[in-house]
Design an enzyme around this catalytic site. Structure first.
Site, PDB file in Angstrom:
ATOM      1  N   GLY A 166       0.831  -1.201   0.000  1.00  0.00           N
ATOM      2  CA  GLY A 166       0.000   0.000   0.000  1.00  0.00           C
ATOM      3  C   GLY A 166       0.861   1.245   0.000  1.00  0.00           C
ATOM      4  CB  CYS A 167       0.181   4.667  -1.206  1.00  0.00           C
ATOM      5  SG  CYS A 167      -1.539   4.788  -0.663  1.00  0.00           S
ATOM      6  CE1 TYR A 168      -1.774   8.239   3.797  1.00  0.00           C
ATOM      7  CE2 TYR A 168      -3.536   6.682   3.373  1.00  0.00           C
ATOM      8  CZ  TYR A 168      -3.104   7.991   3.496  1.00  0.00           C
ATOM      9  OH  TYR A 168      -3.994   9.023   3.319  1.00  0.00           O
TER      10      TYR A 168
END
Lengths: 343, 343, 343, 343
Positions: free
Chosen positions: A150-152
């Protein structure tokens, strides 16, 4: 000798970014694109930003057969839908980079808690490799299935892992205050994502526990070899691309932390540790596959780490290409920008 | 065998864009960067968006000697200052792509009217080639000095030239209503360019006659082989990159116009004529070197042409690289994106 | 003694703006709010921007009875739906300010051409007054039904009418190049209106003939006492509020035009004619009910007029309140800001 | 009977906002405006957003005599410069609301640490009242000098004070992650504040200790009657107005916190406590003088408080008017919007 690839879920923001990157990639070429709701249309009708070779491809349905010469499939689909497609693709003997969350959680309870459903194909999890490129190259190279982070979590794990491994930071209640541009919320037609609702506004969301918090905890614990818990508050920001995570840390020997980060990433093209005290901006990573990390020391026991990336690149499609490069034994940086597109 | 290049005026928006592009270019490499006010600093200190090979170059002064193995110099300097540097570089036997307005006007009166000063080196104008790439390839290839076109003129001349050449449009008082993102105004620290003054605002400027109107008239007349006059109104828009020119045309046989444009540009990688009636958006060219052109017919004698480009790419640094490719006999598209970076 | 009012269609952008303004108005108070799709909810749940007296009102259905003490109803509904509601309200003896297009066209053919349907209640058109406040005060004061003008037409008619009346401009093919912030496109959940699709982008739309072109032509002809035709090209701009119309004019005695505009509007609080040669910005009208108009003379026969307003205020809800003030014999400026909210 | 006021420093963002508000205020009227660098110009030349009565005032120099009938002076000047002007104004017998930091620190060491200079008029600090309106009304009413709080401190102190007073939160190392629109950085012509440098970017700044951290600590300690320390990280966001502070809290009995906040502010027009679990957005306070506060409980000992305001209103000029209302015995809400200007 070019490698044929396919993208399923081609017309969302991460799908479009994959097409943009793959059409300029020296070793991959797109053979098949599927986008259920837009099937039958030409790519350039749905994505007028695409004007290169893929522009004239007719979009297939999600279930259409993928040509046999395709060696690698990128799945850019919503969770649960992704798992179903991944199963079929793997069964047909192709390799997969999955951009959804479906194969990021070896711990099935975390998946169930975060996504509110039982995992549809738990058996597949065994062959999945969590593709945080800088920390998993040797597993990625042989993987049939890479679960793209995921990006976060990418923005948070890159700085946290070395600090946890050196046991210089407290691992409980790490406070992460993160901010994302609107493209991170996807392309669904929702009132809350309209221009006038996002522009000139700023808000937190996802409390009490955002899905990505489980992902951070699971992989920070795995790599850090200790139980890690985070208090994670994401915010949506009026900009299209970019993500910044402000990580409020407590620990010991904070004067060593910058050196630890530097030593970890000095040979990695896509992670830049800024000089101590200098803070990164998303402007300086936008359009590149880089993650920029800055550290400001508050005291011997306290510091703030700020980590930036482009959520559609190092936070999604860029890291997916990086992983594909690794899977096929190519130079990891092929087809990926190191410089940001600024301003 | 890589060609060594230099950039003078490296830290403005067009200079930074040149560095970004050149560092990813397969045939050029940066040997020398100058930026008078920032001389002595490392590139990455002034332009943190740059993290590739040029990041560690120490910026030279404008007057510092350029290494002898440099074959090509890009000058991204204000007008008048540019001419002085171009003179020196040409005298040393190197070739030049000049991004300023100094060599765009064979007609010295136009230069004087538009820029308010007499041209400092009129003799040099003879060797200058106006670098509207798609229309001047055979001259560019042998040129020692290419005058890179202005952003507004590029967006306007590409659609106008073929229509003028086919004598299907009136050439007097062509109305051009153009809109530009803020990067077109440069990087000088002026109150009027502050974030809060541009954001959520919109205004026209440059009336009664903007400098680029002379450039449009001069080259539309040259290529169209007739006297052309324009009424040109530019606007500044709250976005960083992007330019859109709405051209209100009167003429005859408007049903032929789309075919004329199509025939002209069908083999050009960087000009896309949209299907008739479909209008372009700057979003779909941002980050690419493309110019997208749409045409809507209002009647047999009236139509609107809309032309879009990224003012830092096809409108400045991208076209400069395209011209450099042509000058050195390379594939014109080398190092330049065809797909836009969207969203 | 306060006047009770109602708003039908309370939760779109113009409805929300009406609530904001009415809650701070010294003579009107909101008695009833309807919003079909949100009926049953509290205003503050749907519009968290509202925190004053109306915040606790429960939204009614579109068809719910309006309390008998309500004297004035604002209808902020889509066309066709509006006409139906207006009919019912008028039948119950209340007065109406209708923000839709349904009663703007005495010429039924224009309505049919622009909106693609036959007018449902042509008989009502006789009692409708076109509420361009500065030009229709004496009719508005007695009107039972005021058709509130469109945003683009307001910005265009205010400068055009006096110039047409003085017969100093050509009335055929007047070129209007207009630009609007995204709130003008409404609050429907459409992909094309998502933040990431509008932000950092710019495009024209509505060609070959936008609905508002008929409205401009009809009322410019009416007030100008001559046949007027326009070539109107609207654009959508990445900002929330604001509208700017650039009007390219040809005529005679252009040195008189500024004086004509000045003389016309010198006593109007909400129209400001800038000094000749000075051009307006939407920033300077945002949040106010003003229209700012600038004029730049190009030659004795050519000039450019630029006209700015806030599309939700003078372009919609603000002018609706202005008209309501006139209808009830109040000071026209009550409850309306003259200064812009800047930055 | 209207009260005459003056504004010193009239042409910055807070000065312009004071003029906008005062011109629409029913009890104050502007008698005198000074702006050193723009002295001699008409207000409307420098601030075209102003079109009401003050538009024609000629700007005075900073040192020009203030008319004797002026009863109240707003000083919107940089620190240190403000103190000098305040001294003169107080000596002439007028009352002052000072928007600078010069009189916010009874603790002279904090002032010296935060602003890097010794306080020029420490004797005046005795008569200064820290104008956090909701907590200091009884002192403000008689004050000759009100020190208007900083924007960040206002957003943080409003939620913290009641929780500290009830001793339910830990007072050491409170983590505050705050985000501000660009108008908070002022109107000076600096490269870092240009549109293209702020737009589509996001960064933290002000570490290791921002000036406002001292202000928060000093007043949280004062009102909370305990030593409070904060770890404060501000960020700049690509929007013009708006501020959001995310406050990460640890303590006990977190289920009581929402009730404590509610009880504290239930009668305050400008503080709204959202239902538990609901988070505020700056969009819903923009243009109003409100502070919206939301609370999300993570566990019995942990919660996140999010607090939003418009930095030019409740964070500066709006609170200044609120304080002026209190000083002159007027209704505190006069001339101040409760509803936000949305979108």
């Amino acid at each position: 000798m070019s490698i044929a690839v396919a993208v399923l879920g081609a017309t969302g923001y991460t799908g479009a970014e994959l097409i943009r990157l793959l059409d300029a990639h020296p070793e991959f070429h797109i053979q098949h694109l599927a986008a259920h709701s837009q099937a039958g249309k030409r790519v350039s009708e749905v994505l007028p930003s695409i004007a290169s070779q893929s522009a004239n491809i007719i979009l297939a349905k999600a279930d259409d057969a993928i040509p046999s010469d395709v060696e690698l499939v990128f799945t850019a689909l919503p969770h649960a839908a992704a798992a179903k497609s991944v199963k079929k693709v793997l069964d047909s003997g192709k390799r997969v980079v999955d951009l959804s969350a479906d194969f990021r959680h070896p711990n099935l309870n975390n998946y169930a808690d975060a996504y509110g459903l039982a995992h549809p194909f738990p058996a597949l999890l065994e062959q999945a490799v969590y593709g945080l490129s800088e920390h998993a190259r040797s597993s990625i190279i042989n993987a049939s299935l890479v679960a793209n982070p995921g990006c976060y979590p990418t923005s948070v794990l890159l700085p946290l892992i070395p600090l946890l491994q050196h046991k210089v930071i407290q691992s409980s209640s790490i406070i992460i205050d993160a901010k994302s541009g609107a493209s991170g919320a996807g392309r669904a037609a929702k009132t809350g994502l309209l221009y006038c609702e996002i522009n000139e506004g700023l808000s937190a969301y996802g409390l009490p526990k955002h899905r990505h918090a489980w992902e951070m905890e699971e992989w920070a614990s795995f790599y850090g070899k200790q139980e890690v818990s985070v208090r994670f508050v994401p915010h949506i920001i009026p900009m299209s691309r970019g993500m910044l995570s402000t990580i409020h840390l407590t620990g010991q020997h904070s004067h060593q932390w910058h050196g630890i980060l530097n030593a970890q990433y000095q040979h990695d093209a896509f992670v830049r540790i800024l000089p101590e005290g200098q803070l990164p901006s998303t402007s300086n990573v936008k359009g590149s596959n880089r993650c920029d990390i800055g550290l400001s020391i508050l005291s011997e026991t306290e510091a703030v780490v700020v980590s930036c990336l482009d959520n559609l690149l190092k936070g999604a499609s860029g890291q997916a290409i990086q992983n594909a490069n690794i899977m096929f034994g190519l130079d990891e940086t092929l087809g990926l920008a190191i410089n940001a597109s600024w301003p």
